[in-house]
Design a protein around this motif. Structure first.
Motif, PDB file in Angstrom:
ATOM      1  N   LYS A 108      22.990  51.398 -40.731  1.00 35.54           N
ATOM      2  CA  LYS A 108      22.064  52.149 -39.767  1.00 35.54           C
ATOM      3  C   LYS A 108      22.718  51.608 -38.465  1.00 35.54           C
ATOM      4  O   LYS A 108      22.844  52.475 -37.393  1.00 35.54           O
ATOM      5  N   LYS A 109      22.760  50.155 -38.117  1.00 36.41           N
ATOM      6  CA  LYS A 109      23.409  49.876 -36.695  1.00 36.41           C
ATOM      7  C   LYS A 109      25.086  50.846 -36.523  1.00 36.41           C
ATOM      8  O   LYS A 109      25.170  50.969 -35.360  1.00 36.41           O
ATOM      9  N   LEU A 110      25.714  50.357 -37.478  1.00 40.34           N
ATOM     10  CA  LEU A 110      27.102  51.259 -37.328  1.00 40.34           C
ATOM     11  C   LEU A 110      26.963  52.561 -36.956  1.00 40.34           C
ATOM     12  O   LEU A 110      27.602  53.314 -36.240  1.00 40.34           O
ATOM     13  N   GLY A 111      26.030  53.397 -37.605  1.00 42.91           N
ATOM     14  CA  GLY A 111      25.689  54.768 -37.304  1.00 42.91           C
ATOM     15  C   GLY A 111      25.445  54.958 -35.855  1.00 42.91           C
ATOM     16  O   GLY A 111      25.725  56.102 -35.286  1.00 42.91           O
ATOM     17  N   ASP A 112      24.575  54.273 -35.436  1.00 41.30           N
ATOM     18  CA  ASP A 112      23.882  54.238 -34.152  1.00 41.30           C
ATOM     19  C   ASP A 112      25.311  54.028 -33.169  1.00 41.30           C
ATOM     20  O   ASP A 112      25.322  54.791 -32.041  1.00 41.30           O
ATOM     21  N   LEU A 113      25.958  52.997 -33.557  1.00 42.64           N
ATOM     22  CA  LEU A 113      27.218  52.750 -32.714  1.00 42.64           C
ATOM     23  C   LEU A 113      28.309  53.993 -32.370  1.00 42.64           C
ATOM     24  O   LEU A 113      28.831  54.375 -31.421  1.00 42.64           O
ATOM     25  N   VAL A 114      28.503  54.580 -33.823  1.00 42.84           N
ATOM     26  CA  VAL A 114      29.263  55.814 -33.890  1.00 42.84           C
ATOM     27  C   VAL A 114      28.919  56.959 -33.067  1.00 42.84           C
ATOM     28  O   VAL A 114      29.737  57.824 -32.326  1.00 42.84           O
ATOM     29  N   ARG A 115      27.629  56.922 -33.120  1.00 46.83           N
ATOM     30  CA  ARG A 115      27.096  58.166 -32.348  1.00 46.83           C
ATOM     31  C   ARG A 115      26.822  57.945 -30.910  1.00 46.83           C
ATOM     32  O   ARG A 115      26.587  59.103 -30.049  1.00 46.83           O
ATOM     33  N   ILE A 122      33.924  45.544 -25.457  1.00 46.36           N
ATOM     34  CA  ILE A 122      32.667  45.058 -26.050  1.00 46.36           C
ATOM     35  C   ILE A 122      32.006  45.902 -26.969  1.00 46.36           C
ATOM     36  O   ILE A 122      31.691  45.415 -28.020  1.00 46.36           O
ATOM     37  N   TYR A 123      32.235  47.200 -26.519  1.00 45.51           N
ATOM     38  CA  TYR A 123      31.659  48.287 -27.644  1.00 45.51           C
ATOM     39  C   TYR A 123      32.535  47.969 -28.848  1.00 45.51           C
ATOM     40  O   TYR A 123      32.183  48.193 -30.071  1.00 45.51           O
ATOM     41  N   ALA A 124      33.885  48.344 -28.731  1.00 46.04           N
ATOM     42  CA  ALA A 124      34.913  48.065 -29.834  1.00 46.04           C
ATOM     43  C   ALA A 124      34.631  47.055 -30.598  1.00 46.04           C
ATOM     44  O   ALA A 124      34.901  47.073 -31.825  1.00 46.04           O
ATOM     45  N   THR A 130      30.710  45.075 -36.856  1.00 52.91           N
ATOM     46  CA  THR A 130      29.590  45.805 -37.715  1.00 52.91           C
ATOM     47  C   THR A 130      30.198  46.175 -38.793  1.00 52.91           C
ATOM     48  O   THR A 130      29.539  46.285 -40.092  1.00 52.91           O
ATOM     49  N   GLN A 131      31.266  46.922 -38.702  1.00 51.96           N
ATOM     50  CA  GLN A 131      31.894  47.416 -39.842  1.00 51.96           C
ATOM     51  C   GLN A 131      32.429  46.685 -40.861  1.00 51.96           C
ATOM     52  O   GLN A 131      32.214  46.810 -42.134  1.00 51.96           O
ATOM     53  N   LEU A 132      32.890  45.543 -40.274  1.00 46.78           N
ATOM     54  CA  LEU A 132      33.297  44.283 -41.283  1.00 46.78           C
ATOM     55  C   LEU A 132      31.878  43.538 -42.136  1.00 46.78           C
ATOM     56  O   LEU A 132      32.076  43.336 -43.270  1.00 46.78           O
ATOM     57  N   LEU A 133      30.761  43.822 -41.215  1.00 50.19           N
ATOM     58  CA  LEU A 133      29.755  43.163 -42.047  1.00 50.19           C
ATOM     59  C   LEU A 133      29.095  43.997 -43.018  1.00 50.19           C
ATOM     60  O   LEU A 133      28.747  43.655 -44.147  1.00 50.19           O
ATOM     61  N   ASP A 181      37.680  54.796 -37.765  1.00 48.95           N
ATOM     62  CA  ASP A 181      37.543  53.984 -39.000  1.00 48.95           C
ATOM     63  C   ASP A 181      36.009  53.661 -39.510  1.00 48.95           C
ATOM     64  O   ASP A 181      35.519  54.217 -40.442  1.00 48.95           O
ATOM     65  N   GLY A 182      35.248  53.790 -38.214  1.00 49.82           N
ATOM     66  CA  GLY A 182      33.767  53.637 -38.426  1.00 49.82           C
ATOM     67  C   GLY A 182      33.099  54.901 -39.031  1.00 49.82           C
ATOM     68  O   GLY A 182      32.290  54.778 -39.815  1.00 49.82           O
ATOM     69  N   ALA A 183      33.536  55.953 -38.526  1.00 44.27           N
ATOM     70  CA  ALA A 183      32.990  57.260 -39.073  1.00 44.27           C
ATOM     71  C   ALA A 183      33.436  57.419 -40.437  1.00 44.27           C
ATOM     72  O   ALA A 183      32.606  57.923 -40.982  1.00 44.27           O
ATOM     73  N   ASP A 184      34.766  57.268 -40.755  1.00 48.43           N
ATOM     74  CA  ASP A 184      35.305  57.500 -42.263  1.00 48.43           C
ATOM     75  C   ASP A 184      34.491  56.470 -42.958  1.00 48.43           C
ATOM     76  O   ASP A 184      33.985  56.875 -44.240  1.00 48.43           O
ATOM     77  N   TYR A 185      34.174  55.193 -42.680  1.00 50.64           N
ATOM     78  CA  TYR A 185      33.484  54.284 -43.480  1.00 50.64           C
ATOM     79  C   TYR A 185      32.019  54.884 -43.797  1.00 50.64           C
ATOM     80  O   TYR A 185      31.644  54.792 -44.814  1.00 50.64           O
TER      81      TYR A 185
END
Length: 329
Positions: A108-115, A122-124, A130-133, A181-185
């Protein structure tokens, strides 16, 4: 009771005794390192941590469950071994659920970041961590489920009864590499979740009474069906004991997708019969019914009316119930 000096000795002994090609492949497929780095909490630093050795994990599960039965066998405590072993298996199940919950939160956090893209460094870094988590927790959950299923099979072999869990963006229009990468994940994870919650394949319907103990005849018949319909999805009437619980244990041991069609209790006494209507509307290709109540009689009638090939098991055709002793297959 055999003692082992280290995990390697225990793993070799286990391989000689029990593990077959299918079990080893299951462990090897579940204990995968998606990355050489791992992150297990939002605040923790990423570390270079390996997954446990698959053979040692399989040996540990075998040793943990079997030792409990060996210690209590032929003693006044023997009848309690199954209850303790059930607790071990259920612990794997509950821990897997907790990991899945943490993975969902991280996703959910990853989705919020992607959006809410931000071009800052810092964002990157936060996006990457978060993706690694997510990936780390996903792998841990898969490994825990693998051990749960193996422990459940050891429980079945020792007790003669199947295990059941119930007693469950940026100024530029281009995206950065980490953003893609985040969006694809997330897309891949969502697709996997959709498949888990909406499995595709021919439906084999199953309904049975609550008073049922002979799992071997049901395992044998379901095995026969699976040989003819390898991509089958098993749909049960979701009872937590008896024949439905045996069918659920079979599905877990054979890696078959299971759909538990729950009652809609707001319909009161009609709920079981309306559930039969819903199952029939999904056009199952085969059905299995074990004698039980009027709900099973209605299930059989509706399957026959729909022209579904039906396998019927009667209560008095079961093998005699075995004494409450631990036994090895």
């Amino acid at each position: 009771m055999t003692k082992y000096s280290n995990f390697d000795d225990m793993g070799r002994a286990f391989n000689e005794r029990r593990v077959d090609t299918e079990t080893r492949q299951t462990y090897e497929g579940s204990f995968i390192e998606a990355s050489e780095m791992a992150k297990l909490s939002i605040v923790g630093e990423a570390e270079k941590l390996e997954m446990p050795d698959p053979d040692q994990a399989a040996a540990a599960v075998e040793q943990m469950l079997s030792t409990m039965f060996d210690v209590f066998r032929d003693t006044r405590m023997e009848e309690f071994a199954a209850d303790l072993a059930w607790g071990f298996v259920n612990s794997f199940h509950m821990v897997a659920k907790r990991i899945e919950g943490r993975e969902d939160d991280a996703a959910k956090k990853l989705g919020d970041l992607v959006r809410s893209y931000d071009p800052s460094e810092i964002y990157a870094v936060e996006l990457e961590e978060t993706q690694l988590l997510c990936q780390t927790l996903e792998g841990c959950a898969e490994a825990m489920r693998c051990m749960r299923d193996h422990a459940g099979e050891v429980y079945r072999i020792e007790t003669g009864r199947p295990f059941s869990t119930v007693r469950g963006s940026r100024v530029s229009s281009k995206l950065t590499a980490s953003m893609i990468d985040g969006a694809d994940y997330l897309a891949a994870r969502a697709a996997k979740k959709r498949e888990e919650h909406n499995p595709t394949g021919p439906v084999v319907a199953f309904s049975g009474g609550m008073e049922w103990h002979d799992h071997e005849q049901l395992f044998e018949r379901l095995d026969q069906i699976k040989r003819r319909i390898p991509s089958m999805v098993l749909m049960t009437t979701a009872m937590n004991k008896g024949a439905d619980a045996i069918a659920a244990a079979w599905a877990s041991s054979r890696d078959v997708k299971l759909v538990r069609m729950m009652l809609e209790r707001r319909h009161g006494n009609k709920a079981g019969f309306l559930r039969n209507d819903r199952i029939a509307s999904l056009r199952p290709v085969e059905a299995v019914v074990c004698e039980g109540s009027g709900v099973q009689i209605d299930f059989a009638r509706k399957m026959r009316t729909a022209g579904v090939p039906l396998h019927v098991f009667r209560r008095n055709e079961q093998a005699p119930m075995q004494p409450a002793r631990s036994r090895r297959a």
